[in-house]
Scaffold this motif. Structure first.
Motif, PDB file in Angstrom:
ATOM      1  N   LEU A  69     -23.555  20.477  46.968  1.00  0.00           N
ATOM      2  CA  LEU A  69     -23.307  21.093  45.665  1.00  0.00           C
ATOM      3  C   LEU A  69     -24.165  22.337  45.477  1.00  0.00           C
ATOM      4  O   LEU A  69     -23.697  23.377  44.988  1.00  0.00           O
ATOM      5  N   GLN A  70     -25.433  22.250  45.886  1.00  0.00           N
ATOM      6  CA  GLN A  70     -26.345  23.384  45.722  1.00  0.00           C
ATOM      7  C   GLN A  70     -26.016  24.517  46.676  1.00  0.00           C
ATOM      8  O   GLN A  70     -26.212  25.686  46.341  1.00  0.00           O
ATOM      9  N   ALA A  71     -25.497  24.185  47.853  1.00  0.00           N
ATOM     10  CA  ALA A  71     -25.079  25.232  48.786  1.00  0.00           C
ATOM     11  C   ALA A  71     -23.882  26.006  48.240  1.00  0.00           C
ATOM     12  O   ALA A  71     -23.767  27.217  48.412  1.00  0.00           O
ATOM     13  N   GLN A  72     -23.002  25.295  47.537  1.00  0.00           N
ATOM     14  CA  GLN A  72     -21.812  25.939  46.966  1.00  0.00           C
ATOM     15  C   GLN A  72     -22.157  26.790  45.754  1.00  0.00           C
ATOM     16  O   GLN A  72     -21.522  27.826  45.517  1.00  0.00           O
ATOM     17  N   GLN A  73     -23.144  26.360  44.993  1.00  0.00           N
ATOM     18  CA  GLN A  73     -23.518  27.081  43.781  1.00  0.00           C
ATOM     19  C   GLN A  73     -25.037  27.024  43.599  1.00  0.00           C
ATOM     20  O   GLN A  73     -25.553  26.185  42.860  1.00  0.00           O
ATOM     21  N   PRO A  74     -25.768  27.906  44.280  1.00  0.00           N
ATOM     22  CA  PRO A  74     -27.241  27.889  44.195  1.00  0.00           C
ATOM     23  C   PRO A  74     -27.719  28.235  42.786  1.00  0.00           C
ATOM     24  O   PRO A  74     -27.021  28.952  42.060  1.00  0.00           O
ATOM     25  N   PRO A  75     -28.933  27.762  42.385  1.00  0.00           N
ATOM     26  CA  PRO A  75     -29.754  26.861  43.195  1.00  0.00           C
ATOM     27  C   PRO A  75     -29.555  25.376  42.886  1.00  0.00           C
ATOM     28  O   PRO A  75     -29.976  24.538  43.653  1.00  0.00           O
ATOM     29  N   PHE A  76     -28.911  25.036  41.754  1.00  0.00           N
ATOM     30  CA  PHE A  76     -28.868  23.637  41.325  1.00  0.00           C
ATOM     31  C   PHE A  76     -27.456  23.070  41.226  1.00  0.00           C
ATOM     32  O   PHE A  76     -27.230  22.087  40.526  1.00  0.00           O
ATOM     33  N   GLY A  77     -26.510  23.683  41.910  1.00  0.00           N
ATOM     34  CA  GLY A  77     -25.151  23.162  41.916  1.00  0.00           C
ATOM     35  C   GLY A  77     -24.433  23.296  40.595  1.00  0.00           C
ATOM     36  O   GLY A  77     -23.413  22.648  40.383  1.00  0.00           O
ATOM     37  N   GLY A  78     -24.948  24.126  39.701  1.00  0.00           N
ATOM     38  CA  GLY A  78     -24.325  24.272  38.383  1.00  0.00           C
ATOM     39  C   GLY A  78     -24.554  23.078  37.485  1.00  0.00           C
ATOM     40  O   GLY A  78     -23.865  22.914  36.474  1.00  0.00           O
ATOM     41  N   LEU A  79     -25.559  22.245  37.800  1.00  0.00           N
ATOM     42  CA  LEU A  79     -25.845  21.062  36.982  1.00  0.00           C
ATOM     43  C   LEU A  79     -26.908  21.338  35.927  1.00  0.00           C
ATOM     44  O   LEU A  79     -27.172  20.482  35.085  1.00  0.00           O
ATOM     45  N   ASN A  80     -27.532  22.521  35.979  1.00  0.00           N
ATOM     46  CA  ASN A  80     -28.585  22.864  35.007  1.00  0.00           C
ATOM     47  C   ASN A  80     -27.977  23.536  33.791  1.00  0.00           C
ATOM     48  O   ASN A  80     -27.141  24.434  33.905  1.00  0.00           O
ATOM     49  N   THR A  81     -28.397  23.098  32.613  1.00  0.00           N
ATOM     50  CA  THR A  81     -27.897  23.687  31.372  1.00  0.00           C
ATOM     51  C   THR A  81     -28.786  24.846  30.908  1.00  0.00           C
ATOM     52  O   THR A  81     -28.382  25.614  30.043  1.00  0.00           O
ATOM     53  N   THR A  82     -29.990  24.953  31.457  1.00  0.00           N
ATOM     54  CA  THR A  82     -30.872  26.098  31.212  1.00  0.00           C
ATOM     55  C   THR A  82     -30.806  27.023  32.428  1.00  0.00           C
ATOM     56  O   THR A  82     -30.988  26.543  33.551  1.00  0.00           O
ATOM     57  N   PRO A  83     -30.528  28.311  32.260  1.00  0.00           N
ATOM     58  CA  PRO A  83     -30.481  29.219  33.414  1.00  0.00           C
ATOM     59  C   PRO A  83     -31.758  29.125  34.233  1.00  0.00           C
ATOM     60  O   PRO A  83     -32.866  28.999  33.680  1.00  0.00           O
ATOM     61  N   HIS A  84     -31.615  29.197  35.559  1.00  0.00           N
ATOM     62  CA  HIS A  84     -32.758  28.884  36.411  1.00  0.00           C
ATOM     63  C   HIS A  84     -33.925  29.852  36.233  1.00  0.00           C
ATOM     64  O   HIS A  84     -35.078  29.482  36.428  1.00  0.00           O
ATOM     65  N   ARG A  85     -33.651  31.093  35.835  1.00  0.00           N
ATOM     66  CA  ARG A  85     -34.746  32.044  35.638  1.00  0.00           C
ATOM     67  C   ARG A  85     -35.459  31.839  34.302  1.00  0.00           C
ATOM     68  O   ARG A  85     -36.444  32.512  34.010  1.00  0.00           O
TER      69      ARG A  85
END
Length: 415
Positions: A69-85
């Protein structure tokens, strides 16, 4: 002074269940705002997910799927509701799995097990989890900040320096792996150093057999608790004490919904039966919905003598992944789950693979109440159709199969 963190730990179980279930629709709706969960939960009406039966209809998201999942959509597979930055930290865990940490206080919910150990404001902790790339050390840091405990950020390695720090700074507790604590104690004895102030230890990330727990007791650490946690979920469950005595089982964290499901399926098992640990987490930055950990455990009946009323589990009881190669073909627990759905008269099944090298024999042991002999032939046909392998079917009495979470048992001899 109570060693509970807050009133939540002593809620009536029915009140806790009502509180968790009432939060499910909002959790699902918030998760669906993330692209990964929107895909996984496509077509799910958040407002309909209000109880365990509705939750059990949602798909599992397996820990073993995170890498893809993370390889398809880095970095968290689109499971994070807060943007990673906008997160506080991004971790690289073993297996190149990325894990987030947000800005909330005690984000990993580690304060509960630390309070259960008796830690409170003014105590000093030697934190011997790694600070490099992985989150365990920061789980401790967040909880210590909430409780008002000071921390020696010792990390791992440098055993002599660990002993020197303990001897000079006089910490009250050690937090880290059991094996490293044993090494430190042995090194202190070799150096003739006094580390006797370390009366408490919170241990995780490795097995803690009773013999090693007793070794710690015999070597000056009378209060030892074990913690079950993961880099995805944080604190999952923890042990507790009553009057200095260890209580049975591990108490589930207050912000999780636990399901124990049959390995290879998402179907909840009967209370007390061993199965795979599936968790739903209300984390605001990284919600997890029916997250299949791959770990085996079982619910322990009753509540803890310590006064905490949440569900108890028996602790870590092995891994749920029982994929087995038979005659050159892989057999998966999910295939047996499919077979059970086709034949509802089978209450429970266990595929036993026996024989010697290059002479594999498959026997499907099925718990049935009453079934005609012809049903065995039908089940054998389904077994062959699903697995592409021939196997025998053996009917056994209900309740006679072992309660160990295994749906595939490799009993072959390789000598």
């Amino acid at each position: 002074m109570s060693d509970t963190l807050d009133f939540l730990e002593q809620r009536h179980p029915l009140q806790r269940e009502a509180d968790l279930m009432s939060g499910l629709p909002q959790l699902i709706a918030r998760a669906q705002a993330a692209t990964g969960w929107a895909r996984i939960l496509h077509g799910v009406a958040a407002g309909d997910i209000r109880d365990r039966a509705a939750l059990a209809q949602l798909p599992l998201t397996r820990k073993s799927d995170l890498h893809e999942l993370q390889a398809q959509q880095p970095p968290f597979g689109g499971l994070n509701t807060t943007p990673h930055r906008q997160l506080r930290r991004l971790y690289v865990s073993p297996g190149a799995i990325f894990d987030p940490e947000g800005y909330g206080q005690d984000w990993w919910r580690f304060a509960r097990p630390m309070r259960a150990l008796g830690l409170r404001a003014g105590d000093l902790i030697q934190n011997c989890f790694a600070y490099h790339f992985t989150p365990a050390a920061f789980m401790v840091e967040g909880a210590a900040s909430k409780l008002g405990c000071a921390v020696i950020p010792a990390g791992i390695g440098q055993t002599e320096l660990q002993v020197q720090a303990m001897s000079a700074l006089r910490p009250d507790a050690y937090v880290g792996t059991p094996s490293f604590l044993k090494i430190i104690i042995e090194k202190a004895r070799e150096m003739g150093a006094d580390i006797g102030t370390v009366q408490r230890a919170l241990l995780s990330a490795e097995a803690l057999p009773p013999s090693l727990r007793q070794w710690f007791h015999d070597n000056g650490v009378p209060h030892v608790l074990q913690l079950y946690a993961s880099a995805d979920v944080g604190n999952i469950a923890y042990e507790s004490l009553s009057n200095g005595r260890l209580n049975p089982g591990m108490i589930l964290d207050e912000d999780l919904i636990l399901e124990i499901v049959r390995p290879g399926s998402g179907d909840p098992v009967a209370a007390g039966e061993v199965g795979e640990v599936v968790l739903t987490s209300f984390n605001p930055d990284y919600p997890l919905i029916r997250f299949a950990t791959g770990d085996l455990s079982a619910v322990l009946e009753g509540v803890s003598p310590c006064g905490r009323t949440n569900t108890r589990i028996k602790g870590w009881m092995g891994r749920a992944d029982q994929v087995t190669k038979v005659r050159g073909m892989f057999v998966h627990p999910s295939q047996l789950a499919e077979l059970l759905k086709r034949h509802p008269q089978v209450l429970k099944a266990r595929l036993v693979v026996s024989g010697a090298m290059a002479n594999d024999v498959m026997t499907l042991h099925c718990e049935v109440q009453d079934a005609p002999v012809s049903a065995a032939e039908q089940i054998a046909d389904s077994l062959r159709e699903i697995t592409k392998l021939r196997g025998e079917v053996l009917f056994v009495a209900p309740g006679s199969l072992p309660n160990d979470g295994k749906v595939i048992e490799d009993a072959r001899k390789y000598e």
